[in-house]
Write a protein that holds these residues in place. Sequence first.
Motif, short mmCIF file in Angstrom:
data_model
loop_
_atom_site.label_atom_id
_atom_site.label_comp_id
_atom_site.label_asym_id
_atom_site.label_seq_id
_atom_site.Cartn_x
_atom_site.Cartn_y
_atom_site.Cartn_z
N GLU A 254 0.80 -1.23 0.00
CA GLU A 254 0.00 0.00 0.00
C GLU A 254 0.84 1.28 0.00
N PRO A 255 1.98 1.35 0.70
CA PRO A 255 2.76 2.60 0.67
C PRO A 255 3.42 2.90 -0.68
N VAL A 256 3.57 1.90 -1.55
CA VAL A 256 4.33 2.12 -2.78
C VAL A 256 3.50 1.96 -4.06
N LEU A 257 2.33 1.33 -3.95
CA LEU A 257 1.44 1.13 -5.10
C LEU A 257 0.04 1.60 -4.75
N ASP A 258 -0.74 1.92 -5.78
CA ASP A 258 -2.15 2.26 -5.58
C ASP A 258 -2.93 0.95 -5.50
N VAL A 259 -3.04 0.43 -4.29
CA VAL A 259 -3.64 -0.89 -4.13
C VAL A 259 -4.35 -0.97 -2.78
N ARG A 260 -5.41 -1.77 -2.74
CA ARG A 260 -6.12 -2.01 -1.49
C ARG A 260 -6.71 -3.41 -1.53
N LEU A 261 -7.11 -3.87 -0.35
CA LEU A 261 -7.71 -5.20 -0.26
C LEU A 261 -8.96 -5.26 -1.13
N PRO A 262 -9.06 -6.24 -2.02
CA PRO A 262 -10.26 -6.34 -2.86
C PRO A 262 -11.43 -6.92 -2.08
N ASP A 263 -12.60 -6.88 -2.68
CA ASP A 263 -13.77 -7.53 -2.08
C ASP A 263 -13.55 -9.04 -2.03
N ALA A 264 -12.99 -9.58 -3.10
CA ALA A 264 -12.88 -11.04 -3.24
C ALA A 264 -11.88 -11.35 -4.35
N SER A 265 -11.72 -12.65 -4.64
CA SER A 265 -10.78 -13.22 -5.61
C SER A 265 -9.38 -13.28 -5.02
N PHE A 266 -8.41 -13.77 -5.79
CA PHE A 266 -7.05 -13.85 -5.26
C PHE A 266 -6.08 -12.95 -6.01
N TYR A 267 -6.60 -11.82 -6.53
CA TYR A 267 -5.77 -10.86 -7.25
C TYR A 267 -5.66 -9.54 -6.51
N LEU A 268 -4.52 -8.89 -6.68
CA LEU A 268 -4.36 -7.48 -6.36
C LEU A 268 -4.24 -6.73 -7.68
N ALA B 52 -3.25 -3.37 -8.99
CA ALA B 52 -2.49 -2.27 -8.42
C ALA B 52 -2.08 -1.24 -9.47
N GLY B 53 -2.20 0.03 -9.11
CA GLY B 53 -1.69 1.10 -9.95
C GLY B 53 -0.22 1.32 -9.68
N ILE B 54 0.56 1.51 -10.74
CA ILE B 54 2.00 1.71 -10.58
C ILE B 54 2.29 3.19 -10.33
N PRO B 55 3.47 3.53 -9.77
CA PRO B 55 3.78 4.92 -9.46
C PRO B 55 3.81 5.81 -10.71
N GLU B 56 3.52 7.10 -10.51
CA GLU B 56 3.44 8.04 -11.62
C GLU B 56 4.76 8.16 -12.38
N VAL B 57 5.88 7.90 -11.72
CA VAL B 57 7.17 8.03 -12.37
C VAL B 57 7.29 7.11 -13.59
N TRP B 58 6.46 6.07 -13.62
CA TRP B 58 6.49 5.14 -14.75
C TRP B 58 5.60 5.60 -15.90
N ALA B 59 4.91 6.73 -15.73
CA ALA B 59 4.11 7.34 -16.80
C ALA B 59 3.12 6.35 -17.43
N GLY B 60 2.58 5.48 -16.58
CA GLY B 60 1.57 4.53 -17.06
C GLY B 60 2.10 3.37 -17.86
N ASP B 61 3.40 3.19 -17.94
CA ASP B 61 3.98 2.13 -18.76
C ASP B 61 4.08 0.84 -17.94
N ASP B 62 2.98 0.11 -17.88
CA ASP B 62 2.93 -1.11 -17.08
C ASP B 62 3.81 -2.21 -17.67
N GLU B 63 4.01 -2.21 -18.99
CA GLU B 63 4.91 -3.19 -19.60
C GLU B 63 6.35 -2.96 -19.14
N ALA B 64 6.78 -1.71 -19.18
CA ALA B 64 8.15 -1.41 -18.76
C ALA B 64 8.34 -1.73 -17.28
#
Length: 406
Positions: free
Chosen positions: A314-328, A330-342
Amino acid sequence: MNPLLSRLQPYPFERLKQLFAGVTPNPEFPAISLGIGEPKHATPGFIKDALSANLGALAAYPATAGDLSLRTAFTDWLKTRYSLALDPATQVLPVNGSREALFSLAQTVVDPTASPQPVVMSPNPFYQIYEGAALLSGAMPYYVASVPARNFAVAWDSVPEAVWARTQLVFVCSPGNPTGAVMSLDEWKRLFDLSDRHGFVIAADECYSEIYFRDEPPLSGLEASVKLGRPDFRNLIALTSLSKRSNVPGLRSGFVAGDAAIIKKFLLYRTYHGSAMSGAVAAASIAAWGDESHVVDNRAQYRAKFAAVTPLLEPVLDVRLPDASFYLWAGIPEVWAGDDEAFARALYAQYNVTVLPGSYLARDTAHSANPGRGRIRMALVAETAECVEAAERIVRFVQSSPQGRG
């Protein structure tokens, strides 16, 4: 060859393989994969025993509809789990895992001769089988964005009336993959009202229903239908599976339930498609659906795992406990400019942790940008210690950014 095959996109894990091509991960760290949602908890022994004790059933062709004892196992579970009373003869069918059924249901429901071209709708992000099922049925996929500010509820109200008028099938996933969001009764009412107005079928993918983190278990589409005065489940088919609930992804066992008229047509399709469940698998399935203790234990393991991992991230990613399932999700930090592949590639290279870029699970559309861009999906399926180790590496990786980009 079927020309529609050329419209299929590479599966996310094939794209991930290509993304990592030529990368040699840091040998200092053992590999940890959070990329694939494959359950890793131990398969209960009593399920394996039931399977091995019934291998004699392999000598006979199974019935596509399954026998009454199997179908009754489904309806008994629905009664226990949701207090629902369904007819085992007409309102349920065995399937070889929910993935197979999601695909084949579209082939049953969609009329490819309709003009204008029919629409099959799904959330965005989504499970890629929805897209493939739509394309190979001759329909046009239409993606409706999930809204982060509304706990990833799907923005059904954003769909133009002209699109609803062409829609023949709507896929929903609750609890959601990858968001973990659970649909509320109000959301179900909205979707049922639209179905009544336009006549489309709703396919409710509920394979994550038994992994949840709140006191109240997730609402089923079937349960919502009854609460909203629709006891016949008209135009509704719910799909579920033992894979996640009972840690048997290799068993390929689940069932569908709902509108008897659709079930009847689906059975006809499946008779020709060759989708009968083996008698040995059926016996193991009856045993699994009849026991809840292993499900409670499985859920407790996930709850402990998420309780350990989520606060670390939580301190480093935009993430929180979901309602259900086994996935998180998560939003990556702004410094990555939305490049989730990189982000995913550099994390793999530097810390040997695999995550799935969120953009692989969603699409750009004419009305919205890819809602998975700038996010990653983490499947917390390994043992707790391994997931914690992965989280700690991710924290170190993020804290080293942007210098860590490579």
